[in-house]
Each structure stands twice: as structure tokens, then as C-alpha cells.
Design a protein around this motif. Sequence first.
Motif, PDB file in Angstrom:
ATOM      1  N   GLY A  78       7.115  22.873   2.402  1.00  0.00           N
ATOM      2  CA  GLY A  78       7.211  21.429   2.631  1.00  0.00           C
ATOM      3  C   GLY A  78       5.965  20.728   2.134  1.00  0.00           C
ATOM      4  N   PHE A  79       6.137  19.450   1.779  1.00  0.00           N
ATOM      5  CA  PHE A  79       5.006  18.683   1.248  1.00  0.00           C
ATOM      6  C   PHE A  79       5.059  17.258   1.802  1.00  0.00           C
ATOM      7  CE2 PHE A  79       3.358  15.624  -1.857  1.00  0.00           C
ATOM      8  CZ  PHE A  79       2.070  16.098  -2.029  1.00  0.00           C
ATOM      9  N   SER A  80       3.900  16.741   2.140  1.00  0.00           N
ATOM     10  CA  SER A  80       3.821  15.342   2.529  1.00  0.00           C
ATOM     11  C   SER A  80       2.440  14.824   2.161  1.00  0.00           C
ATOM     12  CB  SER A  80       4.060  15.203   4.032  1.00  0.00           C
ATOM     13  OG  SER A  80       4.076  13.832   4.386  1.00  0.00           O
ATOM     14  N   SER A  81       2.335  13.507   2.033  1.00  0.00           N
ATOM     15  CA  SER A  81       1.028  12.958   1.650  1.00  0.00           C
ATOM     16  C   SER A  81       0.792  11.626   2.342  1.00  0.00           C
ATOM     17  CB  SER A  81       0.966  12.746   0.142  1.00  0.00           C
ATOM     18  OG  SER A  81       1.799  11.672  -0.221  1.00  0.00           O
ATOM     19  N   THR A  82      -0.460  11.250   2.393  1.00  0.00           N
ATOM     20  CA  THR A  82      -0.819   9.967   2.975  1.00  0.00           C
ATOM     21  C   THR A  82      -2.129   9.460   2.397  1.00  0.00           C
ATOM     22  OG1 THR A  82      -1.330   8.793   5.027  1.00  0.00           O
ATOM     23  CG2 THR A  82      -1.982  11.097   4.930  1.00  0.00           C
ATOM     24  N   TYR A  97      -2.320  12.272  -5.394  1.00  0.00           N
ATOM     25  CA  TYR A  97      -2.148  13.153  -4.236  1.00  0.00           C
ATOM     26  C   TYR A  97      -0.735  13.062  -3.684  1.00  0.00           C
ATOM     27  CZ  TYR A  97      -2.932   8.571  -2.309  1.00  0.00           C
ATOM     28  OH  TYR A  97      -2.836   7.233  -2.069  1.00  0.00           O
ATOM     29  N   GLN A  98       0.021  12.003  -4.008  1.00  0.00           N
ATOM     30  CA  GLN A  98       1.339  11.880  -3.385  1.00  0.00           C
ATOM     31  C   GLN A  98       2.413  12.697  -4.085  1.00  0.00           C
ATOM     32  OE1 GLN A  98      -0.213   9.173  -4.863  1.00  0.00           O
ATOM     33  NE2 GLN A  98       1.277   7.629  -5.415  1.00  0.00           N
ATOM     34  N   GLN A 149       3.325   8.418   2.481  1.00  0.00           N
ATOM     35  CA  GLN A 149       3.078   7.141   3.140  1.00  0.00           C
ATOM     36  C   GLN A 149       1.919   6.477   2.427  1.00  0.00           C
ATOM     37  OE1 GLN A 149       2.364   7.925   7.406  1.00  0.00           O
ATOM     38  NE2 GLN A 149       3.093   9.965   6.887  1.00  0.00           N
ATOM     39  N   LYS A 150       2.069   5.199   2.180  1.00  0.00           N
ATOM     40  CA  LYS A 150       0.943   4.464   1.606  1.00  0.00           C
ATOM     41  C   LYS A 150       0.813   3.143   2.334  1.00  0.00           C
ATOM     42  CE  LYS A 150      -0.817   5.133  -2.331  1.00  0.00           C
ATOM     43  NZ  LYS A 150      -1.289   5.232  -3.710  1.00  0.00           N
ATOM     44  N   LYS A 151      -0.391   2.723   2.517  1.00  0.00           N
ATOM     45  CA  LYS A 151      -0.610   1.353   2.969  1.00  0.00           C
ATOM     46  C   LYS A 151      -1.907   0.874   2.363  1.00  0.00           C
ATOM     47  CE  LYS A 151      -2.920   2.195   7.390  1.00  0.00           C
ATOM     48  NZ  LYS A 151      -2.878   1.972   8.844  1.00  0.00           N
ATOM     49  N   GLY A 152      -1.946  -0.401   2.066  1.00  0.00           N
ATOM     50  CA  GLY A 152      -3.156  -0.937   1.462  1.00  0.00           C
ATOM     51  C   GLY A 152      -2.992  -2.401   1.148  1.00  0.00           C
ATOM     52  N   LEU A 153      -3.985  -2.924   0.484  1.00  0.00           N
ATOM     53  CA  LEU A 153      -4.025  -4.364   0.239  1.00  0.00           C
ATOM     54  C   LEU A 153      -4.502  -4.654  -1.176  1.00  0.00           C
ATOM     55  CD1 LEU A 153      -5.309  -7.035   2.653  1.00  0.00           C
ATOM     56  CD2 LEU A 153      -6.504  -6.815   0.482  1.00  0.00           C
ATOM     57  N   GLY A 154      -3.854  -5.608  -1.808  1.00  0.00           N
ATOM     58  CA  GLY A 154      -4.292  -6.089  -3.118  1.00  0.00           C
ATOM     59  C   GLY A 154      -4.649  -7.554  -3.009  1.00  0.00           C
ATOM     60  N   VAL A 155      -5.743  -7.950  -3.607  1.00  0.00           N
ATOM     61  CA  VAL A 155      -6.168  -9.347  -3.516  1.00  0.00           C
ATOM     62  C   VAL A 155      -6.416  -9.920  -4.912  1.00  0.00           C
ATOM     63  CG1 VAL A 155      -8.583  -8.673  -3.087  1.00  0.00           C
ATOM     64  CG2 VAL A 155      -7.829 -10.961  -2.457  1.00  0.00           C
ATOM     65  N   ARG A 156      -5.873 -11.114  -5.158  1.00  0.00           N
ATOM     66  CA  ARG A 156      -6.130 -11.822  -6.420  1.00  0.00           C
ATOM     67  C   ARG A 156      -7.008 -13.018  -6.116  1.00  0.00           C
ATOM     68  NH1 ARG A 156      -1.184 -13.834  -9.939  1.00  0.00           N
ATOM     69  NH2 ARG A 156      -0.762 -14.954  -8.013  1.00  0.00           N
ATOM     70  N   VAL A 157      -7.995 -13.213  -6.959  1.00  0.00           N
ATOM     71  CA  VAL A 157      -8.857 -14.387  -6.826  1.00  0.00           C
ATOM     72  C   VAL A 157      -8.807 -15.153  -8.147  1.00  0.00           C
ATOM     73  CG1 VAL A 157     -11.221 -15.199  -6.489  1.00  0.00           C
ATOM     74  CG2 VAL A 157     -10.389 -13.229  -5.184  1.00  0.00           C
ATOM     75  N   LEU A 158      -8.489 -16.431  -8.057  1.00  0.00           N
ATOM     76  CA  LEU A 158      -8.556 -17.304  -9.240  1.00  0.00           C
ATOM     77  C   LEU A 158      -9.767 -18.213  -9.033  1.00  0.00           C
ATOM     78  CD1 LEU A 158      -7.269 -18.326 -11.885  1.00  0.00           C
ATOM     79  CD2 LEU A 158      -5.942 -19.937 -10.512  1.00  0.00           C
ATOM     80  N   SER A 159     -10.804 -17.940  -9.802  1.00  0.00           N
ATOM     81  CA  SER A 159     -12.060 -18.666  -9.612  1.00  0.00           C
ATOM     82  C   SER A 159     -12.468 -19.303 -10.935  1.00  0.00           C
ATOM     83  CB  SER A 159     -13.138 -17.677  -9.132  1.00  0.00           C
ATOM     84  OG  SER A 159     -14.338 -18.345  -8.893  1.00  0.00           O
ATOM     85  N   ASN A 160     -12.626 -20.588 -10.945  1.00  0.00           N
ATOM     86  CA  ASN A 160     -13.011 -21.325 -12.158  1.00  0.00           C
ATOM     87  C   ASN A 160     -12.140 -20.962 -13.363  1.00  0.00           C
ATOM     88  OD1 ASN A 160     -15.116 -22.697 -10.867  1.00  0.00           O
ATOM     89  ND2 ASN A 160     -16.464 -20.927 -11.127  1.00  0.00           N
TER      90      ASN A 160
END
Lengths: 466, 484
Positions: free
Chosen positions: A66-70, A350-351, B44-55
Motif C-alpha cells: 500500500g502507498f499513501s502520501s501527504t 512524493y505523491q 492528501q495535499k493542502k496549501g495556499l497560493g497567493v498572487r500579488v499585483l503590485s504597480n
Amino acid sequence: MQDYSERLEYALVKARGKENTAQAEVFLGANHLLTLRSAVGKILESKVIQDAGIGIRILTKDYGLGFSSTCDLSDKSILDAIEEAIALSKYRKVNTDFSFSFPQKAKRKCTFYDKNLVEAILSYDKINEQVNQMLQDTMDQNPAIKEAAGPTHLVEYSKQIKNTNGVDVSEKGTYWNMEVLAVAESSTDRREGSDSSAGWKISEIDTKSLSKHAADMAVRSLDGKKIEADSYELILSAMSVSTFIGWLAYLTYPQNQERNMPLLKDKIGEQIASTLMTVAHDPLVVPNPVSGAYDDEGVPTQDIKIIEEGIFKEMPLDSFYATQFQTASNGTGYRFQVASGMTVYPGQLYQSEPLPLLPAAYMEDGESTVDEMIATTKNGIFLDFLHYAYVTNGGTGDYTGILRQGSFLIKNGEIIQPIQKCRLMDNILNMAKNIEMVGPSRMAGHWRDMIKVPPVKISNVNIIPY
Amino acid sequence: MEDLLQYVLDMAKGNEYLDIRLEYFQNVMIKSINEEITKAFTYQKKGLGVRVLSNGAWGFASTRDLSKDHLRKTVEIARKMAQVESSRTKTPIQLAEIPVSEDRVEVSCQIDFREIPLEEKIRDILRWHKEIQISDNIVRTIVDYATISARKFFWSSEGTKIEFIRPIVNVNLGAVAKGTSGVRAYYQPWGGTTPVVGGTGGHEILGKNGDLTETCYNTGEKVLKLANAKPAPNLRNIPIVFDPSYMALLVHEIVGHPSEADRVLGWEAAWAGSTWWKGMSKDEGNPTKIGSKYVTVYNDPTIPKNFAYMLYDDEGTPCRRTTLINEGVLTERMHSRETAFIMGVEPNGAMRANTYEYHPIIRQINVYWGTGDWKAEEIIQDTKNGVYLLGANIPSIDDQRFNWAISSQEGFLIENGELSDHFYSCTATATTPAFLQSIDALAGDDQQLFWSGCGKGDPLQGGTVSNGGPTMRGIATLKGPGSL
């Protein structure tokens, strides 16, 4: 780049501690990627991706895998991933002789790490200036050049692999890739030229030669003639050969052969190409975002001859597929294929579970020069950039693509004029068998598909105009 | 979670525009061959992307580390890149206005795969193998099952706050068989109305309320016939009838991509290419007729159940149906706020990033061909000498989309309005302007949408897209395995 060793050790200890675990393997991949995407003479997007995560494989006592990633490296998320891997292992049974890799000391060392490239990612200003200068240089090459474009990527990557058999590998590297496109216009025509290069040291970036080649090719290609549909002698530049070899490599993967690309299935030992063609794989010959002395299972990489003098010698094998073929892994287990709903970017993914892949293929040099190829051509075409060339039927090898940039008609040993875009429609194995001349190799191609290849001359290639 | 989003949003300085995508994914993939699970993994993935429009310049950064300290650094990276570029740019970026939206969109499931035990899913997968295996001549059965559970927040410094929760399921059914023509593979197209093998929703969208028995049998039947088919002949400039699943890839490649405004403006030129119909649309002030009356094509992300269903894009722009071509006349392009400003039109909600990790790009979502006044069977009956192609396979397209070649999974010769010889290894190719003008029959009774798969951008972003259309006829060249 941050050190995640403690997290990796935690994951291994917890995976090993599960009651039914026979073997456990943990893989940590981390990337820091900077991309500058430019077009119409300016940088349109500057972007950074920072990523890290752990992939966990568990082999149970009853031979479940089995394989899982995070990417969440908290205790809870790692423990959840271990439970997921164990749950999946109940349903995927492997041969009783399957094992994660055992410690093997690599005889070679990877040195593809440049602190200055890492600094260029962090400071940003200098590479921004360099790309802007490249765009300006391209425009300045000739008054006919009206547009300059091209992506630039810099990446720092690292991986760590540990398993309960004692494998403990840690590697890091850097990589850059730059592409330049020039667009030239005359009163009646608009044509492109391009060039690309890659390496691992920031000091290797030579924007001036890329700009010059791209602009020259665009200007020389203007006002091309429409050709007749015919069978031509075709001289492919290294850039065009990269996509051709990429597809041949793809056909050698066992996971593709058992699905919809069976063309080379059971063809080991057969002559599938000209005796002038030797295709090999070695991540220490070809800088690549996954280059290292070890593959992604901790097996030492080596120089493997996939096609030797035209004979299909060996397919890439990770430990899973090696077991299917009752042999050992040849150090080609990599983890960067497209996964469902997600995408690839350079560096270690890694995923993904390891799969047999050839990210650092190369074709051996020949003894001919491009000038000699042209001089020996009666009715042929020179091509600098073969675009969107795909095998459209994996059972028959039908192969088609566009002669997009830098295509010139050759008659009786001389380039006589540029030609309009046209389509190659042939068969990939027929073309491989019809290679008549091979030149000196260089890094060429697009993005992570950059490989080391020579120009080649191929006889009897079907080309149709449009 | 809202605290975290507000924390990042509060980092916007002065007149800066800033937007954030915070996303969670849980993906499951099970691959199997001949009743054996060959791959099984989750991530599983979680995260954040941010765009900045400056000048007047963009900077973008993404991270998986959601600690406040790291989020602050991530915003600073994006800002620094924007500021460096803005000091050099001669043409500052401006954004077309959009309404400020606050909304929560959750796609509901009748048969929620997130609540179905893994054991039950595996049991179904193994059963589907048995249902494909209708003959000993089928040497391999292939079933891949995948789900994505995604939750995304989009917040911007203009006040837009959107949450989108969507489940996706897809099943890939395939088989390899041996016969008189050798060994041939067949894969069931993804999507469609009969059968459906995936989309946005739960298991209720698979086959007949979760039952794929008919589709499995159809897969077995198709591959057996294909293994006894003939190699396709080479036939220049003949009438070709395309089935709805072939239409999916055709419309994706020859209308979808070249209608993306970034491509029109030359921003994709370096690799993917540009478009032959630049400057020829209503959006560019020059609506031009480029095809027959049967060429009407839409982009509509708001169609429920399709793979790329969404009501807001990744700039917070409300999505709407966009008419790309109306009875042969080029009308709208697919836009970001930036390209909409350049062309002086309203944004239509076509900006997407595959995940939080990536900068959003303009990309087709649900691009499909409109309907005509024929019945599908009438088109075949009306064709004296031609070819019928089913199931798009692999494309190869000119960088300006001026010429295309797409292989199909199978084909039939049409003689006097009836299907005769069955072919494998068929590739149709044509020059796009001539092809669009040649379209003389379009069905109104069998329009379907499928998943085409898509890759675009640097670094390459995959994407869930739906494409399709009804049965259609046009003039193209058929290429088989031999020389033309």
C-alpha cells in the motif's frame, strides 16, 4: 531548503511499528521552483512553488503493498497516511519475492548542486534582469524580429529515502532550463525560430547564443515554399530528435506496454532501429530535475543501454516491475508521472509511487556532421523543431508531427530554400530503422524532457504539405 | 480557516491587489489489470497560493506550510517578484472589473463515494473486470478507479469570498484482445451520457445509477470486434463522420485552445503556439466568418456533473456560457480579467489553476459543439462514400491550430449510406479553415460531453475539462498505417 529528516524518521518508525508491517519505505521530496514565463517581449508571470511531502509504502506480512502520501508533515497527518497505506495493502497483493531495495553503495556521486543557482532563486532580481536581457537581445538580432518569448525555470530539489532494509539515501540538486522563441516577419510571412538549453550551474546559462540561434532561424525561415507530398530524406536537429527519442523511450516502459502502447512488448533482443542508434539512460550524464546517484527507491543509477546498435536490449525496471520479470531493478524507479487530478513539476514527487521511467535518456554520438548530412542528401529536408509529434497508435507506431521551425529544402547536397510548415506522417519504428547518419550530441528539448541527443539523418520519411 | 485567509489578506499594502487560493485535496487512485490491483494509493495535499499585483506586475508564490511565519514569507516572495518586474515593465497590467461575490458552492452526491467503504469499491472494480471479460480472446481487462475530494477557498483584496467543494469520480474501462488483426486495445471514452464513466458528483453519475454492467459489456464487445478489424486505408479528402466522443477531442484542439485569449494574444507562443484566427473575433472588433452554418461552439463551465463544473473561476469571476463561434462567425474569446481589459470586454470566468500550487491560466472548461438539424443516423445514411470515426485517441496539432491530426479508436467505411468494413489505426487530418467550411451536417439528437484531459502552461498544469458535441460530417484525409 528546510531539513525534514526528523519527520522522515518519525514516519519510518511509526510505519515499522504497525503489527502487520513486514517492510516500510518512506520517501521525502522537496522542491523550490522559480519560473519566469515571458512572451510578447516581456515577463508575464514570475512564480515560485515551494513544496515538500512524504510518500509512505508499506509491505505487509501477507504480501500486501500500500502507498499513501501527504504534504502535511504533522504527526497526525503522517499517521493517517500510514493507516491509508495499510488499508490499501489489503487489496493489492504482490509476488512473495517482492521487496523494497536493500542498501547498495553507489559507485558514483552526483554533484549537480550549485549554491549560486539557489541564491538566484532566492534573490530573484538577477535572473529577472537576465531574462529581460535575453528578450532584448533576441529583438536586437535583426530588424525583422518582432517578438521574443520563452520560459525560464530554476529549481532546487532534494530527496531522502529510508526503508526498513537499511536504505538511507539523501541527495539534492539544482537544475535550470531556458527556452527562447523569436518571431520574424516579412511583408508576406511570419516565421519562428527557437533554441533551448539546460544544465545545473547558473553560470552555464548563455542567453546570447540562444537568442542568436533563435533569431537567425526565424529570419532564415521567412518566405518559405510549399513542398509536394513525398518521401524525403529528413535531417533532424538535436532539438527535433529529443521528442523522437522521448517517444521511443516511452514505448519501452513495461507499464505502457501492458496497457495501450504494446508496440515493443516482448521485443527484447529484436532489431528495432538502425545499427547507428544506441539509446541509453544515465542521470549522471544528463542533468535533469531528478538527477542523482540513486533512483527514487534508493537503488544506484547506472548507465543502461536501452537500445544498443538498434537492438532493444533492456527496459527500465523499478523493484515492482523487476519482480514481475524475475530480475532486479536497474535503478530507474522514479516518481514524477502525472497523478490523477494533479500535475507534474520538476523535482521529486512524493505523491507518486515509483514507476520505471527514463527521465535522463541520451542517444550516443555518431561520426557525421550536419554539413556532411546535407552534402549527401539528394532530395531532403532539414528540420530544426519538430512540434507536437506523437505516436497516435501505440499498437502500430503511427507517428505524426509538425515541421514547425527551421525547415529547409535540400536538393543535391545543398540547402536551396526555406519551406512552409508541413506535417510528418510516418511510423516511429520505420523511422528508427531508416537512420543513416548520426552527429554529435548536445542537451536539447523542451522543459523536463531535455535530453542529450545528436542530429540524425533519416531516409524515406513521408511529409505532406498543408 | 477564515482567520488564516484574513491574515494573508491583511498583508496587502496600499493599492496592491492580492488574491488567495487555499485548497485541500484527498485523492484516491486504484489501478487494476486482470482482476489484480496493480496500483493503489491515496494522497492528501493542502496549501495556499497567493498572487500579488503590485504597480502593474504579477508575482505569485505557493506553499504547503500554513504557519503564519511562512505565509508572511510567501506573500513577501510574491510581492518582491511583482515589484522587481514592475520596475522594468513598460506596459502595466490592468484588470477588468468584476462584481464582488460572496458564495459557497457545494456539489452534493446522491451516492457519496467518500462514505463507501474501500472494500465495496474493490468489489465493484473486480466485478467490472469479470463483466468486460466476455471471451477468452480478451487477454487483458483494465479498470482504473479514481476520486478527488477538493475544497477550495478564493478570497481577494476586493472583497470576494468564495468556497467551492467538489467531488470527482472517474472510472477508466479498457481491454486488450487478440484476433485476426493481431492484438488491439480499446478504452471506453470518459464521460458521455451513455455511458457515463465519470464527472463531478458521486457514484450516481456512473452508468445507470452506479451500475456499469452495460458499459463493461460494451467494452468487451468493442475490443473483440477491433481485434478482427482491418487496417485503415489512406483516403484523401473524403467525407468523414465523427461520433460525439471523437468530437470531444476535435473541439478541444481546433476550437477550444485557439479561443483562449492568452493564446490569441501570443502569450503561449513559446511552446504551445498561437492561433491562426487572431484578430478575427467580435471581441477583437472584427467578427469573421470562418466556418459553415453548422459551426457553433460554446464554453459553459456551469453545466452540472461535468468534470470541470464550476460557478466561479480562480479570479472570482462568475462563470457563464460563452459563445465562441456562432453559425461560423467568431464571437467571444475565453478571458482572464487581464485579457478582458486588453480587449475591452467583460471577463467570462475562464481562469483556472490545477491546484493552489500553480498560477491560474486561461483554459477551456466545458467547450462543446452546438447542435444541428440532422439526426445522427441520417448523416450516415446520407453519406455515399466516406468513413465513420469513433472514439478520439491521440492528437497532433499545428502550433497555430491551422492543421490537425487526431487518431480514433476505430472506424468504419461508409458505402451508400451503410457501415461496412471495420478499421483500426485510423488518423484523420485536415487544414482547419477548409475543414470548418466543409462541415455540412450536424446532428441535433446525440450531443454528449466527455473528459478530454488537458495540459497547458509552464510548468505544465493538467486539468479536468469536458468537451463534446453531436455527430458531425466534414471533409478530411484518412491516414492508415501505410504511406499516403
